[in-house]
Design an enzyme around this catalytic site. Structure first.
Site, mmCIF file in Angstrom:
data_model
loop_
_atom_site.group_PDB
_atom_site.id
_atom_site.type_symbol
_atom_site.label_atom_id
_atom_site.label_comp_id
_atom_site.label_asym_id
_atom_site.label_seq_id
_atom_site.Cartn_x
_atom_site.Cartn_y
_atom_site.Cartn_z
ATOM 1 N N GLU A 135 -3.100 -4.863 -2.927
ATOM 2 C CA GLU A 135 -3.603 -5.779 -3.957
ATOM 3 C C GLU A 135 -3.692 -5.069 -5.312
ATOM 4 O O GLU A 135 -3.388 -5.636 -6.359
ATOM 5 C CB GLU A 135 -4.998 -6.310 -3.583
ATOM 6 C CG GLU A 135 -5.055 -7.071 -2.278
ATOM 7 C CD GLU A 135 -5.360 -6.167 -1.089
ATOM 8 O OE1 GLU A 135 -4.865 -5.026 -1.064
ATOM 9 O OE2 GLU A 135 -6.089 -6.604 -0.195
ATOM 10 N N CYS A 139 -10.751 -3.949 -3.593
ATOM 11 C CA CYS A 139 -9.736 -4.905 -4.065
ATOM 12 C C CYS A 139 -10.374 -6.231 -4.463
ATOM 13 O O CYS A 139 -9.917 -6.886 -5.408
ATOM 14 C CB CYS A 139 -8.673 -5.116 -2.996
ATOM 15 S SG CYS A 139 -7.585 -3.681 -2.831
ATOM 16 N N GLU A 192 0.228 5.213 0.770
ATOM 17 C CA GLU A 192 -0.716 6.219 1.238
ATOM 18 C C GLU A 192 -0.295 7.610 0.754
ATOM 19 O O GLU A 192 0.886 7.867 0.489
ATOM 20 C CB GLU A 192 -0.820 6.170 2.764
ATOM 21 C CG GLU A 192 -1.393 4.841 3.217
ATOM 22 C CD GLU A 192 -1.629 4.742 4.710
ATOM 23 O OE1 GLU A 192 -1.160 5.624 5.459
ATOM 24 O OE2 GLU A 192 -2.278 3.760 5.111
ATOM 25 N N TYR A 197 -6.084 11.427 1.437
ATOM 26 C CA TYR A 197 -6.261 9.992 1.723
ATOM 27 C C TYR A 197 -6.864 9.162 0.598
ATOM 28 O O TYR A 197 -6.516 8.006 0.398
ATOM 29 C CB TYR A 197 -7.135 9.807 2.972
ATOM 30 C CG TYR A 197 -6.526 10.300 4.254
ATOM 31 C CD1 TYR A 197 -5.174 10.623 4.356
ATOM 32 C CD2 TYR A 197 -7.320 10.456 5.386
ATOM 33 C CE1 TYR A 197 -4.632 11.085 5.542
ATOM 34 C CE2 TYR A 197 -6.782 10.913 6.585
ATOM 35 C CZ TYR A 197 -5.440 11.232 6.660
ATOM 36 O OH TYR A 197 -4.906 11.674 7.826
ATOM 37 N N ALA A 248 -1.231 11.917 1.389
ATOM 38 C CA ALA A 248 -1.812 12.845 2.371
ATOM 39 C C ALA A 248 -3.273 13.161 2.044
ATOM 40 O O ALA A 248 -4.092 13.341 2.947
ATOM 41 C CB ALA A 248 -0.976 14.122 2.424
ATOM 42 N N CYS A 253 -4.082 0.505 -2.555
ATOM 43 C CA CYS A 253 -4.003 -0.722 -1.756
ATOM 44 C C CYS A 253 -2.925 -1.655 -2.324
ATOM 45 O O CYS A 253 -2.592 -1.600 -3.515
ATOM 46 C CB CYS A 253 -5.333 -1.460 -1.771
ATOM 47 S SG CYS A 253 -6.609 -0.716 -0.746
ATOM 48 N N CYS A 271 -9.950 -5.320 1.009
ATOM 49 C CA CYS A 271 -11.120 -4.438 1.085
ATOM 50 C C CYS A 271 -12.066 -4.737 -0.080
ATOM 51 O O CYS A 271 -11.715 -5.455 -1.019
ATOM 52 C CB CYS A 271 -10.684 -2.972 1.068
ATOM 53 S SG CYS A 271 -10.156 -2.389 -0.560
ATOM 54 N N ASN A 327 0.829 -1.198 0.000
ATOM 55 C CA ASN A 327 0.000 0.000 0.000
ATOM 56 C C ASN A 327 0.867 1.253 0.000
ATOM 57 O O ASN A 327 1.965 1.284 0.559
ATOM 58 C CB ASN A 327 -1.017 0.006 1.146
ATOM 59 C CG ASN A 327 -0.421 -0.208 2.516
ATOM 60 O OD1 ASN A 327 0.627 -0.838 2.652
ATOM 61 N ND2 ASN A 327 -1.064 0.319 3.539
#
Ligand code: THU
Length: 174
Positions: A78, A112, A67, A71, A69, A76, A109, A65
């Site tokens: 996967e 994914c 990330e 969001y 800022a 992810c 999730c 993953n």
């Protein structure tokens, strides 16, 4: 053909067990997923995830993953693994492992699960890791029953069409 639930299986007979990948294969995937998870960029959630998959030819691809800022721009693990596989010409996923060094039994999730369904059969073995380190094997269909699908004219199905496994043969647009 593309109707929701067309891959829903046989509820009357209950779910069949996931096709069990060879133990060495599971080990290899879990190891690769753990390795790549160490590269995760997760300063906001502190939840690192690694995913590793085998394509139809037995090639291994992995992703972590990343990330951001802002969001919602986060990727992810996967998704990253699938993107790497597809970029290398893969069109079918044979097995997948997902792990988090920060939480056992890290489940993919919802988004994914849908991405995996694009390139995998409903009985795709999804390998997780229990708290005691033993593998937990699930089928994609258990995670995503009644999968949403589209079948525009001319689309080659990545799950069932051998021609679709060849790069540049994805067919139609969505
Ligand atoms: N995450 C994944 O990488 N894969 C999943 O299937 C679940 C969530 C990541 C996204 C985010 O960086 C962190 O886990 C917390 O949601």
């Amino acid at each position: 053909m593309a109707s929701a639930g067309s891959q829903a299986g046989t509820p009357d007979r209950g779910p069949s067990p996931a096709p069990r990948p060879a133990p060495e294969e599971m080990e290899r995937l879990l190891k690769a997923a753990h390795q790549v998870a160490l590269h995760a960029w997760a300063p906001y959630s502190r939840f690192r995830v690694g995913a590793a998959l085998l394509d139809q030819e037995g090639r291994l691809f992995s992703g972590c993953n990343v990330e951001v800022a802002s969001y919602r721009l986060t990727t992810c693990a996967e998704q990253a693994a699938v993107a790497a596989a597809v970029a290398a010409g893969a069109r079918r996923i044979r097995a997948l492992a997902v792990v988090s060094p920060d939480s056992p039994e890290c489940l993919p999730c919802g988004g994914c699960r849908q991405t995996l369904a694009e390139f995998a059969d409903p009985d795709l073995p999804v390998i997780l890791e229990r708290a005691d380190g033993t593998p937990l094997l699930l089928r994609l269909e258990e995670l995503l029953p009644r999968t949403f699908r589209l079948a525009p004219p001319g689309l080659r199905d990545a799950r069932s069409d051998p021609e679709a496994t060849r790069p540049g043969r994805g067919g139609g647009s969505r």
